[in-house]
Design a protein around this motif. Sequence first.
Motif, mmCIF file in Angstrom:
data_model
loop_
_atom_site.group_PDB
_atom_site.id
_atom_site.type_symbol
_atom_site.label_atom_id
_atom_site.label_comp_id
_atom_site.label_asym_id
_atom_site.label_seq_id
_atom_site.Cartn_x
_atom_site.Cartn_y
_atom_site.Cartn_z
ATOM 1 N N LYS A 73 -44.010 -14.892 -39.457
ATOM 2 C CA LYS A 73 -43.368 -14.597 -38.173
ATOM 3 C C LYS A 73 -43.389 -13.111 -37.816
ATOM 4 O O LYS A 73 -43.285 -12.754 -36.647
ATOM 5 N N HIS A 74 -43.498 -12.230 -38.785
ATOM 6 C CA HIS A 74 -43.322 -10.802 -38.526
ATOM 7 C C HIS A 74 -44.572 -10.003 -38.905
ATOM 8 O O HIS A 74 -44.471 -8.916 -39.469
ATOM 9 N N LYS A 82 -47.669 -5.897 -27.923
ATOM 10 C CA LYS A 82 -48.033 -5.440 -26.586
ATOM 11 C C LYS A 82 -49.549 -5.512 -26.388
ATOM 12 O O LYS A 82 -50.036 -5.941 -25.333
ATOM 13 N N LEU A 83 -50.305 -5.088 -27.408
ATOM 14 C CA LEU A 83 -51.761 -5.093 -27.313
ATOM 15 C C LEU A 83 -52.309 -6.515 -27.238
ATOM 16 O O LEU A 83 -53.183 -6.808 -26.415
ATOM 17 N N TYR A 149 -42.948 -5.884 -20.849
ATOM 18 C CA TYR A 149 -42.012 -6.994 -21.065
ATOM 19 C C TYR A 149 -42.242 -7.717 -22.390
ATOM 20 O O TYR A 149 -41.747 -8.820 -22.584
ATOM 21 N N VAL A 150 -43.005 -7.111 -23.301
ATOM 22 C CA VAL A 150 -43.291 -7.733 -24.594
ATOM 23 C C VAL A 150 -42.774 -6.845 -25.715
ATOM 24 O O VAL A 150 -42.976 -5.630 -25.698
ATOM 25 N N THR A 151 -42.097 -7.458 -26.677
ATOM 26 C CA THR A 151 -41.588 -6.723 -27.843
ATOM 27 C C THR A 151 -41.888 -7.504 -29.114
ATOM 28 O O THR A 151 -42.100 -8.722 -29.073
ATOM 29 N N GLY A 152 -41.905 -6.817 -30.233
ATOM 30 C CA GLY A 152 -42.122 -7.465 -31.517
ATOM 31 C C GLY A 152 -40.864 -8.140 -32.028
ATOM 32 O O GLY A 152 -39.754 -7.877 -31.562
ATOM 33 N N LYS A 153 -41.026 -8.991 -33.012
ATOM 34 C CA LYS A 153 -39.883 -9.692 -33.598
ATOM 35 C C LYS A 153 -38.942 -8.722 -34.299
ATOM 36 O O LYS A 153 -37.730 -8.922 -34.326
ATOM 37 N N THR A 163 -38.429 -15.219 -24.035
ATOM 38 C CA THR A 163 -39.265 -16.299 -24.547
ATOM 39 C C THR A 163 -39.719 -15.929 -25.944
ATOM 40 O O THR A 163 -40.307 -14.867 -26.146
ATOM 41 N N ASP A 164 -39.447 -16.806 -26.903
ATOM 42 C CA ASP A 164 -39.826 -16.576 -28.295
ATOM 43 C C ASP A 164 -41.136 -17.300 -28.570
ATOM 44 O O ASP A 164 -41.200 -18.521 -28.545
ATOM 45 N N TYR A 165 -42.205 -16.519 -28.825
ATOM 46 C CA TYR A 165 -43.514 -17.103 -29.106
ATOM 47 C C TYR A 165 -43.727 -17.328 -30.593
ATOM 48 O O TYR A 165 -44.818 -17.732 -31.002
#
Length: 309
Positions: A73-74, A82-83, A149-153, A163-165
């Motif tokens: 997960k991490h 982001k990339l 609008y995207v961040t890491g776990k 939203t959890d991907y």
Amino acid sequence: MITRDLITGMIFLFQTVSGTLGNFSLLSHYLYLYFTGCKFRPTDLIIKHLTVANCLVILSKGVPQTTAALGMKHFLSDTGCKLVFYVHRVSTDVSTGTTCMLSISQAITISPRNPRWAELKAKAPKYIGSCNILCWMLNLILNAMVPVYVTGKSNDNNTTKKTDYGYCHSVNPGKFTESLYVALIFFRNILFVGFMLWASSFMIFTLYRHKQQIQYIHRTNITSRSSPESRATHSILVLVSTFVSLSTLSSIFHSCLTVLNNPSVWLVNTSALVAGSFPAVSPYVLMSHDSRVPRLCCAHTRNTESPTF
């Protein structure tokens, strides 16, 4: 729970491996045609760009989804998330644009041989390369806000509207931004689908009229097999119909992910699976209709006027 995650991971793994092999096989096919001297069609350059975009779509979405479903997960940092999301968004939009361009280009290629179409048929191939580059540049610019609008776990916060991907988080923007984003997605897709349907209808009408004309010719060697242009047109018609179906589903799921608060894991996984279906299927559709097989295509010397990569 473990069994469900394992099955989900295997499904994503199968889609990723088969799609990657298919797209790399198609690129290898074009390398073979290039080095053995086969003449390229005007649409081949578009297909190369489409194949590169599809590879990026599969790798940027399929690999992370597979890894997350199998328990890791991490594995991506905040910058990595982001990339990955930026590459996926850009390559998806390029895939849409080049598919639309491909259908329009083929419609021009098989258009009737009359003075009204002659000038367009002569000029269109000269602008294909520029249109492909423009498509990449526009999508690189238009999707510049995606990483915001995207961040890491690991960079988790208390934001409830996200939203959890499985491997990254996508923080949903405000209500106005949501509505505007969904409207832009639908407008863009409707515009591209409209162009594709117009080009497809034109190609079907042209092929039907050509078939009616050759019915008066009774020579077996002419009527017994279709021309390369006809086979290429059939391939693109199948490709466009597949794209329209899967793109409609993907747009619906993507809009749901944007609007809903904390969507379910099932919705996230299904949306990712549908989004990766067209890039995984398209190379097999294109290769199955390409008549330039190795044993037939290069018996003659290299045509030096053929366009190169």
